[in-house]
Write a protein that holds these residues in place. Structure first.
Motif, PDB file in Angstrom:
ATOM      1  N   LYS A  71       0.838  -1.199   0.000  1.00  8.18           N
ATOM      2  CA  LYS A  71       0.000   0.000   0.000  1.00  8.18           C
ATOM      3  C   LYS A  71       0.872   1.248   0.000  1.00  8.18           C
ATOM      4  O   LYS A  71       2.051   1.211   0.350  1.00  8.18           O
ATOM      5  N   ALA A  72       0.276   2.374  -0.396  1.00  4.23           N
ATOM      6  CA  ALA A  72       1.007   3.635  -0.520  1.00  4.23           C
ATOM      7  C   ALA A  72       1.337   4.205   0.858  1.00  4.23           C
ATOM      8  O   ALA A  72       0.531   4.156   1.775  1.00  4.23           O
ATOM      9  N   SER A  73       2.547   4.760   0.975  1.00  8.52           N
ATOM     10  CA  SER A  73       2.995   5.356   2.236  1.00  8.52           C
ATOM     11  C   SER A  73       2.643   6.846   2.261  1.00  8.52           C
ATOM     12  O   SER A  73       2.099   7.384   1.301  1.00  8.52           O
ATOM     13  N   GLU A  74       2.989   7.509   3.351  1.00  5.10           N
ATOM     14  CA  GLU A  74       2.651   8.921   3.521  1.00  5.10           C
ATOM     15  C   GLU A  74       3.328   9.774   2.451  1.00  5.10           C
ATOM     16  O   GLU A  74       4.478   9.541   2.079  1.00  5.10           O
ATOM     17  N   ASN A  75       2.601  10.752   1.934  1.00  3.79           N
ATOM     18  CA  ASN A  75       3.052  11.708   0.908  1.00  3.79           C
ATOM     19  C   ASN A  75       3.335  11.059  -0.443  1.00  3.79           C
ATOM     20  O   ASN A  75       4.044  11.632  -1.264  1.00  3.79           O
ATOM     21  N   SER A  76       2.818   9.858  -0.707  1.00  2.53           N
ATOM     22  CA  SER A  76       2.971   9.246  -2.028  1.00  2.53           C
ATOM     23  C   SER A  76       1.607   9.210  -2.715  1.00  2.53           C
ATOM     24  O   SER A  76       0.578   9.380  -2.081  1.00  2.53           O
ATOM     25  N   GLU A  77       1.626   8.984  -4.037  1.00  2.00           N
ATOM     26  CA  GLU A  77       0.379   8.973  -4.802  1.00  2.00           C
ATOM     27  C   GLU A  77      -0.481   7.778  -4.411  1.00  2.00           C
ATOM     28  O   GLU A  77       0.032   6.699  -4.120  1.00  2.00           O
ATOM     29  N   CYS A  78      -1.804   7.983  -4.446  1.00  2.00           N
ATOM     30  CA  CYS A  78      -2.726   6.919  -4.052  1.00  2.00           C
ATOM     31  C   CYS A  78      -4.008   7.015  -4.862  1.00  2.00           C
ATOM     32  O   CYS A  78      -4.254   8.004  -5.544  1.00  2.00           O
ATOM     33  N   SER A  79      -4.799   5.962  -4.769  1.00  2.00           N
ATOM     34  CA  SER A  79      -6.134   5.931  -5.359  1.00  2.00           C
ATOM     35  C   SER A  79      -7.151   5.764  -4.250  1.00  2.00           C
ATOM     36  O   SER A  79      -6.867   5.109  -3.251  1.00  2.00           O
ATOM     37  N   ALA A  80      -8.311   6.336  -4.452  1.00  2.55           N
ATOM     38  CA  ALA A  80      -9.408   6.093  -3.527  1.00  2.55           C
ATOM     39  C   ALA A  80      -9.922   4.671  -3.766  1.00  2.55           C
ATOM     40  O   ALA A  80      -9.637   4.061  -4.800  1.00  2.55           O
ATOM     41  N   TRP A  81     -10.689   4.128  -2.824  1.00  8.48           N
ATOM     42  CA  TRP A  81     -11.226   2.772  -2.950  1.00  8.48           C
ATOM     43  C   TRP A  81     -12.101   2.691  -4.188  1.00  8.48           C
ATOM     44  O   TRP A  81     -12.878   3.599  -4.483  1.00  8.48           O
ATOM     45  N   THR A  82     -11.966   1.598  -4.955  1.00  8.02           N
ATOM     46  CA  THR A  82     -12.810   1.398  -6.132  1.00  8.02           C
ATOM     47  C   THR A  82     -13.519   0.057  -6.051  1.00  8.02           C
ATOM     48  O   THR A  82     -13.071  -0.863  -5.363  1.00  8.02           O
ATOM     49  N   LEU A  83     -14.592  -0.034  -6.772  1.00  4.48           N
ATOM     50  CA  LEU A  83     -15.378  -1.257  -6.830  1.00  4.48           C
ATOM     51  C   LEU A  83     -14.632  -2.354  -7.582  1.00  4.48           C
ATOM     52  O   LEU A  83     -14.776  -3.530  -7.296  1.00  4.48           O
ATOM     53  N   TYR A  84     -13.783  -1.953  -8.535  1.00  6.13           N
ATOM     54  CA  TYR A  84     -13.082  -2.923  -9.379  1.00  6.13           C
ATOM     55  C   TYR A  84     -12.094  -3.778  -8.598  1.00  6.13           C
ATOM     56  O   TYR A  84     -11.896  -4.939  -8.895  1.00  6.13           O
ATOM     57  N   GLY A  85     -11.419  -3.191  -7.627  1.00  4.29           N
ATOM     58  CA  GLY A  85     -10.456  -3.942  -6.831  1.00  4.29           C
ATOM     59  C   GLY A  85      -9.078  -4.034  -7.456  1.00  4.29           C
ATOM     60  O   GLY A  85      -8.204  -4.703  -6.933  1.00  4.29           O
ATOM     61  N   VAL A  86      -8.855  -3.357  -8.588  1.00  2.00           N
ATOM     62  CA  VAL A  86      -7.535  -3.297  -9.222  1.00  2.00           C
ATOM     63  C   VAL A  86      -7.194  -1.817  -9.376  1.00  2.00           C
ATOM     64  O   VAL A  86      -8.011  -1.033  -9.848  1.00  2.00           O
ATOM     65  N   TYR A  87      -5.992  -1.435  -8.957  1.00  2.00           N
ATOM     66  CA  TYR A  87      -5.627  -0.024  -8.870  1.00  2.00           C
ATOM     67  C   TYR A  87      -4.435   0.309  -9.754  1.00  2.00           C
ATOM     68  O   TYR A  87      -3.541  -0.500  -9.938  1.00  2.00           O
ATOM     69  N   TYR A  88      -4.416   1.555 -10.284  1.00  2.00           N
ATOM     70  CA  TYR A  88      -3.234   2.084 -10.954  1.00  2.00           C
ATOM     71  C   TYR A  88      -2.278   2.663  -9.916  1.00  2.00           C
ATOM     72  O   TYR A  88      -1.076   2.683 -10.108  1.00  2.00           O
ATOM     73  N   LYS A  89      -2.807   3.154  -8.815  1.00  2.00           N
ATOM     74  CA  LYS A  89      -2.040   3.604  -7.649  1.00  2.00           C
ATOM     75  C   LYS A  89      -2.679   2.926  -6.439  1.00  2.00           C
ATOM     76  O   LYS A  89      -3.895   2.942  -6.291  1.00  2.00           O
ATOM     77  N   CYS A  90      -1.887   2.336  -5.573  1.00  2.00           N
ATOM     78  CA  CYS A  90      -2.438   1.604  -4.422  1.00  2.00           C
ATOM     79  C   CYS A  90      -3.073   2.546  -3.406  1.00  2.00           C
ATOM     80  O   CYS A  90      -2.658   3.693  -3.281  1.00  2.00           O
TER      81      CYS A  90
END
Length: 151
Positions: A71-90
């Protein structure tokens, strides 16, 4: 030739079911901590985040294979929760929030990206800003009152 009469059919089905149950009990009797379908380590292929230990199934592009990632750490790029369950950014690690401007198009295309921030530090920062505004407004009010009293 091999022929089965209707009278023998229930007995054959019972034998098949017993054989299936025995096979399933043997498969579950030997636990594998690594997992084949769930409990996957970072770097292993996945179809959904539920399969990964980290709960993040990540892909680089739309055509790439998805793999488990941390999962993404502090101050790094992230994605909000999605229904798909596959992320471009964790999504963010536990205790962090993904500060993101959500849009309808971004929700559909899975491109709502943001930055992981600590909930506690951002709340403290907001409280400090509010105190500064109150202090400024109260000092301005006091100065205005003194000015009016001078007349």
């Amino acid at each position: 030739m091999f022929q089965i009469s209707l009278k023998q059919c229930p007995f054959i089905m019972e034998k098949v079911l017993v054989l299936l149950l025995v096979a399933l009990t043997v498969a579950y009797a030997v636990p594998d901590p690594r997992g084949i379908i769930i409990n996957l380590d970072a770097g292993e292929l996945c179809l959904n985040s539920v399969q990964c230990k980290s709960k993040c199934c990540h892909r680089e592009t739309g055509l790439s294979l998805a793999r488990c990632a941390p999962k993404a750490s502090e101050n790094s790029e992230c994605s909000a929760w999605t229904l798909y369950g596959v992320y471009y950014k964790c999504p963010c690690e536990r205790g962090l929030t993904c500060e993101v401007d959500k849009t309808i198009v971004g929700s559909i295309t899975n491109t709502n990206f943001g930055i992981c921030l600590d909930v506690g530090s951002s709340m403290r920062r907001k409280k400090k800003e509010r105190r500064k505004r109150r202090t400024r407004s109260s000092s301005c009010r006091i100065m205005a009152q003194r000015w009016w009293r001078s007349f």
